[in-house]
Design an enzyme around this catalytic site. Structure first.
Site, PDB file in Angstrom:
ATOM      1  N   LYS A  89       0.828  -1.218   0.000  1.00  0.00           N
ATOM      2  CA  LYS A  89       0.000   0.000   0.000  1.00  0.00           C
ATOM      3  C   LYS A  89       0.859   1.265   0.000  1.00  0.00           C
ATOM      4  O   LYS A  89       0.633   2.177  -0.775  1.00  0.00           O
ATOM      5  CB  LYS A  89      -0.903   0.047   1.250  1.00  0.00           C
TER       6      LYS A  89
ATOM      7  N   ARG B 133      -9.003   1.182   9.012  1.00  0.00           N
ATOM      8  CA  ARG B 133      -8.633  -0.206   9.274  1.00  0.00           C
ATOM      9  C   ARG B 133      -9.733  -0.930  10.030  1.00  0.00           C
ATOM     10  O   ARG B 133      -9.589  -2.106  10.316  1.00  0.00           O
ATOM     11  CB  ARG B 133      -7.361  -0.245  10.112  1.00  0.00           C
TER      12      ARG B 133
ATOM     13  N   ARG C 135      11.317  -6.205   4.362  1.00  0.00           N
ATOM     14  CA  ARG C 135      11.125  -4.748   4.296  1.00  0.00           C
ATOM     15  C   ARG C 135      12.193  -4.043   5.127  1.00  0.00           C
ATOM     16  O   ARG C 135      12.516  -4.442   6.225  1.00  0.00           O
ATOM     17  CB  ARG C 135       9.744  -4.374   4.829  1.00  0.00           C
TER      18      ARG C 135
ATOM     19  N   ARG D 161      11.659  -2.804  10.793  1.00  0.00           N
ATOM     20  CA  ARG D 161      10.717  -2.267  11.787  1.00  0.00           C
ATOM     21  C   ARG D 161      10.470  -3.301  12.887  1.00  0.00           C
ATOM     22  O   ARG D 161      10.381  -4.496  12.600  1.00  0.00           O
ATOM     23  CB  ARG D 161       9.384  -1.967  11.087  1.00  0.00           C
TER      24      ARG D 161
ATOM     25  N   ARG E  51      -0.402  -9.497  13.236  1.00  0.00           N
ATOM     26  CA  ARG E  51      -0.913  -8.397  12.405  1.00  0.00           C
ATOM     27  C   ARG E  51      -1.801  -8.939  11.279  1.00  0.00           C
ATOM     28  O   ARG E  51      -2.799  -8.319  10.914  1.00  0.00           O
ATOM     29  CB  ARG E  51       0.257  -7.585  11.821  1.00  0.00           C
TER      30      ARG E  51
HETATM   31  P1  ADP Z   1       2.304  -1.785   3.212  1.00  0.00           P
HETATM   32  O1  ADP Z   1       2.358  -0.286   3.131  1.00  0.00           O
HETATM   33  O2  ADP Z   1       1.078  -2.357   2.573  1.00  0.00           O
HETATM   34  O3  ADP Z   1       2.508  -2.308   4.604  1.00  0.00           O
HETATM   35  P2  ADP Z   1       4.857  -1.669   1.765  1.00  0.00           P
HETATM   36  O4  ADP Z   1       4.515  -0.753   0.632  1.00  0.00           O
HETATM   37  O5  ADP Z   1       5.711  -1.136   2.849  1.00  0.00           O
HETATM   38  O6  ADP Z   1       3.505  -2.355   2.364  1.00  0.00           O
HETATM   39  O7  ADP Z   1       5.531  -2.984   1.122  1.00  0.00           O
HETATM   40  C1  ADP Z   1       5.928  -4.074   1.951  1.00  0.00           C
HETATM   41  C2  ADP Z   1       7.268  -4.626   1.463  1.00  0.00           C
HETATM   42  O8  ADP Z   1       7.102  -5.228   0.189  1.00  0.00           O
HETATM   43  C3  ADP Z   1       8.350  -3.570   1.309  1.00  0.00           C
HETATM   44  O9  ADP Z   1       9.587  -4.161   1.627  1.00  0.00           O
HETATM   45  C4  ADP Z   1       8.288  -3.203  -0.183  1.00  0.00           C
HETATM   46  O10 ADP Z   1       9.540  -2.729  -0.653  1.00  0.00           O
HETATM   47  C5  ADP Z   1       7.910  -4.549  -0.798  1.00  0.00           C
HETATM   48  N1  ADP Z   1       7.067  -4.441  -2.001  1.00  0.00           N
HETATM   49  C6  ADP Z   1       6.099  -3.521  -2.238  1.00  0.00           C
HETATM   50  N2  ADP Z   1       5.525  -3.744  -3.445  1.00  0.00           N
HETATM   51  C7  ADP Z   1       6.132  -4.845  -3.953  1.00  0.00           C
HETATM   52  C8  ADP Z   1       5.988  -5.604  -5.160  1.00  0.00           C
HETATM   53  N3  ADP Z   1       5.058  -5.277  -6.088  1.00  0.00           N
HETATM   54  N4  ADP Z   1       6.773  -6.692  -5.329  1.00  0.00           N
HETATM   55  C9  ADP Z   1       7.672  -7.054  -4.390  1.00  0.00           C
HETATM   56  N5  ADP Z   1       7.872  -6.383  -3.242  1.00  0.00           N
HETATM   57  C10 ADP Z   1       7.119  -5.302  -3.020  1.00  0.00           C
HETATM   58  P1  AMP Z   2       1.378   0.442   8.959  1.00  0.00           P
HETATM   59  O1  AMP Z   2       2.560   1.331   8.856  1.00  0.00           O
HETATM   60  O2  AMP Z   2       0.196   0.919   8.157  1.00  0.00           O
HETATM   61  O3  AMP Z   2       1.711  -1.001   8.718  1.00  0.00           O
HETATM   62  O4  AMP Z   2       0.890   0.543  10.485  1.00  0.00           O
HETATM   63  C1  AMP Z   2       1.727   0.120  11.545  1.00  0.00           C
HETATM   64  C2  AMP Z   2       0.902  -0.035  12.816  1.00  0.00           C
HETATM   65  O5  AMP Z   2       0.338   1.234  13.202  1.00  0.00           O
HETATM   66  C3  AMP Z   2      -0.302  -0.981  12.733  1.00  0.00           C
HETATM   67  O6  AMP Z   2       0.052  -2.345  12.919  1.00  0.00           O
HETATM   68  C4  AMP Z   2      -1.178  -0.437  13.865  1.00  0.00           C
HETATM   69  O7  AMP Z   2      -0.701  -0.863  15.131  1.00  0.00           O
HETATM   70  C5  AMP Z   2      -0.951   1.061  13.756  1.00  0.00           C
HETATM   71  N1  AMP Z   2      -1.942   1.689  12.845  1.00  0.00           N
HETATM   72  C6  AMP Z   2      -1.699   2.273  11.650  1.00  0.00           C
HETATM   73  N2  AMP Z   2      -2.836   2.733  11.105  1.00  0.00           N
HETATM   74  C7  AMP Z   2      -3.837   2.408  11.970  1.00  0.00           C
HETATM   75  C8  AMP Z   2      -5.236   2.577  11.966  1.00  0.00           C
HETATM   76  N3  AMP Z   2      -5.879   3.179  10.945  1.00  0.00           N
HETATM   77  N4  AMP Z   2      -5.944   2.120  13.028  1.00  0.00           N
HETATM   78  C9  AMP Z   2      -5.329   1.525  14.050  1.00  0.00           C
HETATM   79  N5  AMP Z   2      -4.016   1.294  14.126  1.00  0.00           N
HETATM   80  C10 AMP Z   2      -3.257   1.745  13.091  1.00  0.00           C
END
Ligand code: ADP
Ligand code: AMP
Length: 214
Positions: free
Chosen positions: A13, A88, A127, A160, A171
Site C-alpha cells: 500500500k 482499518r 522490508r 521495523r 498483524r
Molecule cells: P504496506 O504499506 O502495505 O505495509 P509496503 O509498501 O511497505 O507495504 O511494502 C511491503 C514490502 O514489500 C516492502 O519491503 C516493499 O519494498 C515490498 N514491495 C512492495 N511492493 C512490492 C511488489 N510489487 N513486489 C515485491 N515487493 C514489493
Molecule cells: P502500517 O505502517 O500501516 O503497517 O501501520 C503500523 C501499525 O500502526 C499498525 O500495525 C497499527 O498498530 C498502527 N496503525 C496504523 N494505522 C492504523 C489505523 N488506521 N488504526 C489503528 N491502528 C493503526
C-alpha cells in the site's frame, strides 16, 4: 481525487501510495507513518500508540480517527489525498464517511492491493525502512543501491520492530478480523477496485493508473 489503499500489512500500500501521491499531486497520508513520527518524537500519542503497535494490535479508534479528520482538512488536501493504512476498522470507515458527507463530499476509490498471506511474511521480513525519511525497500525485490543505506537521504535502513516474525502473524490475524470486512463495505458503496499486488511494483502501479485515469 480521494483514494483509500486497502490490503494486508505488507501488501504494498505504502509503495503504491507514494507513487500515486507524486503522479496526482495529492498528499500521501499514512497513519502508520504519523504514529512512527510521534514515537520518534516521544509524544504522548506516540507513547500510547507504541504499546499497541509493538504487539501487532490496532491503535484504538479514539486515538486514530480525529488525527486523520484533522489532517484531511489541511490546505494541501483540498484537491484530494491518498489514505494509506486508514481506515482499518468499520467504525473508522464510518467516521471518515461522516466527516466527508458533512462537507458534501465522499471517497472516490478504495483500491485493494491483493496479496495472499503466504507472500506477506516474505514481504515484511524483507522490508527495510529509512529511520529518517520513511522510504521503504525490500532486500530482494526492491533493494537500495547500497545495502542498509537509504537511496533518497543516505540515512540508515532498519527492520521495523513490528515486522519481526513473531508480530507479523498477529498483524495478519488482526487484518483478517478487523480490516478485511472493509472490502465488502466499499464494494457495497460501488467504489472498490482490486489489483493483483503479487506483480512487480511497476505493473501494480500501471494497473492502478488504468483505474484512476491519466
Ligand atoms: P504496506 O504499506 O502495505 O505495509 P509496503 O509498501 O511497505 O507495504 O511494502 C511491503 C514490502 O514489500 C516492502 O519491503 C516493499 O519494498 C515490498 N514491495 C512492495 N511492493 C512490492 C511488489 N510489487 N513486489 C515485491 N515487493 C514489493
Ligand atoms: P502500517 O505502517 O500501516 O503497517 O501501520 C503500523 C501499525 O500502526 C499498525 O500495525 C497499527 O498498530 C498502527 N496503525 C496504523 N494505522 C492504523 C489505523 N488506521 N488504526 C489503528 N491502528 C493503526
Amino acid at each position: 481525487m480521494k483514494i483509500i489503499m486497502l490490503g494486508a500489512p505488507g501488501a504494498g500500500k505504502g509503495t503504491q501510495a507514494k507513487q500515486i501521491a507524486e503522479k496526482y499531486t495529492i498528499p500521501h497520508i499514512s497513519t502508520g507513518d504519523i504514529f512512527r513520527a510521534n514515537i520518534k518524537n516521544n509524544t504522548e500519542l506516540g507513547k500510547k500508540a507504541k504499546e499497541y503497535m509493538d504487539q501487532g494490535l490496532l491503535v484504538p479508534d479514539e486515538l486514530t480517527c480525529d488525527l486523520v479528520m484533522d489532517r484531511i482538512k489541511e490546505d494541501d488536501a483540498k484537491n484530494g489525498f491518498v489514505l494509506d493504512g486508514f481506515p482499518r476498522t468499520i467504525p473508522q470507515a464510518e467516521a471518515l464517511d461522516k466527516a466527508l458527507s458533512a462537507i458534501g463530499e465522499s471517497m472516490d476509490y478504495a483500491i485493494d492491493v491483493d496479496v495472499p498471506d503466504e507472500n506477506i511474511v516474505n514481504r515484511m521480513s524483507g522490508r527495510r525502512a529509512c529511520v529518517e525519511c520513511g522510504a521503504t525497500y525490500h532486500i530482494v525485490a526492491i533493494p537500495p543501491k547500497q545495502e542498509g543505506i537509504c537511496d533518497k537521504c543516505g540515512s540508515k535502513l532498519i527492520l521495523r520492530d513490528d515486522d519481526k516474525p513473531e508480530t507479523v502473524q498477529k498483524r495478519l490475524d488482526v487484518y483478517h478480523e478487523q480490516t478485511q470486512p472493509l472490502i465488502d463495505y466499499y464494494k457495497k458503496q460501488g467504489i472498490l477496485k482490486s489489483v493483483d499486488g503479487t506483480q512487480d511494483m511497476e505493473k501494480v502501479f500501471a494497473d492502478i493508473t488504468d483505474i484512476l485515469g491519466a
